[in-house]
Enzyme design. Structure first.
Site, PDB file in Angstrom:
ATOM      1  N   LYS A  68       0.806  -1.226   0.000  1.00 21.17           N
ATOM      2  CA  LYS A  68       0.000   0.000   0.000  1.00 21.17           C
ATOM      3  C   LYS A  68       0.842   1.281   0.000  1.00 21.17           C
ATOM      4  O   LYS A  68       0.392   2.307  -0.502  1.00 21.17           O
ATOM      5  CB  LYS A  68      -0.963   0.004   1.194  1.00 21.17           C
ATOM      6  CG  LYS A  68      -2.044  -1.060   1.092  1.00 21.17           C
ATOM      7  CD  LYS A  68      -3.042  -0.957   2.238  1.00 21.17           C
ATOM      8  CE  LYS A  68      -4.116  -2.032   2.125  1.00 21.17           C
ATOM      9  NZ  LYS A  68      -5.130  -1.898   3.189  1.00 21.17           N
ATOM     10  N   ASP A 105     -10.380   2.247   1.576  1.00 24.96           N
ATOM     11  CA  ASP A 105     -10.565   1.806   2.961  1.00 24.96           C
ATOM     12  C   ASP A 105     -11.218   2.899   3.796  1.00 24.96           C
ATOM     13  O   ASP A 105     -12.103   2.621   4.615  1.00 24.96           O
ATOM     14  CB  ASP A 105      -9.217   1.443   3.595  1.00 24.96           C
ATOM     15  CG  ASP A 105      -8.664   0.120   3.090  1.00 24.96           C
ATOM     16  OD1 ASP A 105      -9.472  -0.757   2.706  1.00 24.96           O
ATOM     17  OD2 ASP A 105      -7.430  -0.036   3.089  1.00 24.96           O
TER      18      ASP A 105
END
Length: 277
Positions: A68, A105
């Site tokens: 990420k 997210d």
């Protein structure tokens, strides 16, 4: 122009990922019969070569750990949301060959809470201080009016979380993990810790708990989530987060909205039930 119809999730380890189940369910519901969604074991060292090898058929990628942050230097642009926590979990591959990073997210956490009627809270607590905790803080910046207390295991982690709070515009107080049971009286508790880390807290759930968002989905329920539900508190799990962030990924990658939340959740529940059996 080549039709873009390929997508996948990358990470290491990746075999456990439910993302293919969710995205494929969405494609089936949306009638996108030509779309495929796969999983690839890719670590930080292999990521640049993998990206360079993609052809024009690719529309997007989902990223899990440890990619990420590693992906950010390899992108052409990054959304403000992803930049706010220095974490990209979604790469959209555009028709003109650009790589655009985003983070679903953060809005996924907010959307999952909103679905359960949690739109504003006076205060909140976060258990843990990893990458998911920073995304939780970013989501709380949208819905928490007051202070967020983050329970951590080290002074270094405490300093990191206070710094994230300053960057994200959240009033963050930190406390030592030895006091984590105190978190459970908050109106909203977000547990971002690995499996087993909160098990000892199950006996400390108050008589009238608020809302618990435990980001684990396997094994489920966690002892903390089970104790919380037994006391009548509202419980969200990792599948709630996974589905809501995947809904946003499907919309970004396919350009089709709304993505079929109910069908994706049902597919995820069925897959987890099959694993448990």
């Amino acid at each position: 122009m080549t039709a873009r119809h390929r997508a996948a999730v990358l990470g290491s380890p990746i075999a456990h990922s439910l993302s293919p189940v969710l995205h494929r369910a969405a494609y089936a519901e949306l009638g996108l019969g030509e779309w495929t969604y796969d999983r690839f074991e890719v670590d930080e060292a292999a990521l640049p070569g993998f990206l360079d090898g993609l052809d024009a058929a690719w529309a997007g990628l989902s990223l899990t750990m440890p990619l990420k942050r590693a992906v950010i230097p390899l992108l052409d642009s990054v959304s403000d949301t992803a930049a706010s926590v220095e974490a990209v979990n979604t790469v959209v591959l555009t028709g003109d060959g650009r790589r655009v990073g985003d983070n679903t997210d953060i809005p996924g956490i907010a959307a999952a809470l909103r679905e359960r009627g949690v739109e504003k809270v006076a205060s909140a607590a976060v258990l843990g201080a990893g990458a998911t905790a920073s995304s939780a803080l970013a989501a709380l910046a949208r819905i928490c009016a007051g202070e967020v207390t983050v329970y951590v295991r080290s002074a270094e982690r405490a300093a990191e979380m206070r710094e994230w709070g300053e960057r994200l515009g959240v009033s963050v107080r930190t406390a030592d993990w030895s006091r984590a049971a105190e978190a459970l009286v908050a109106p909203l508790v977000i547990a971002t810790t690995p499996a087993g880390a909160t098990d000892a807290l199950a006996d400390a759930v108050p008589q009238r708990p608020g809302t618990l968002f435990d980001v684990l989905y396997e094994p489920w329920p966690t002892p903390l989530a089970a104790a919380w539900a037994a006391r009548g508190g509202a419980v969200l799990g990792g599948l709630d987060l996974l589905v809501h962030q995947a809904v946003l990924q499907v919309e970004l990658m396919t350009g089709r909205a709304p993505a079929p939340l109910a069908a994706m959740r049902a597919a995820g529940e069925a897959a987890l039930a099959a694993r448990a059996a």
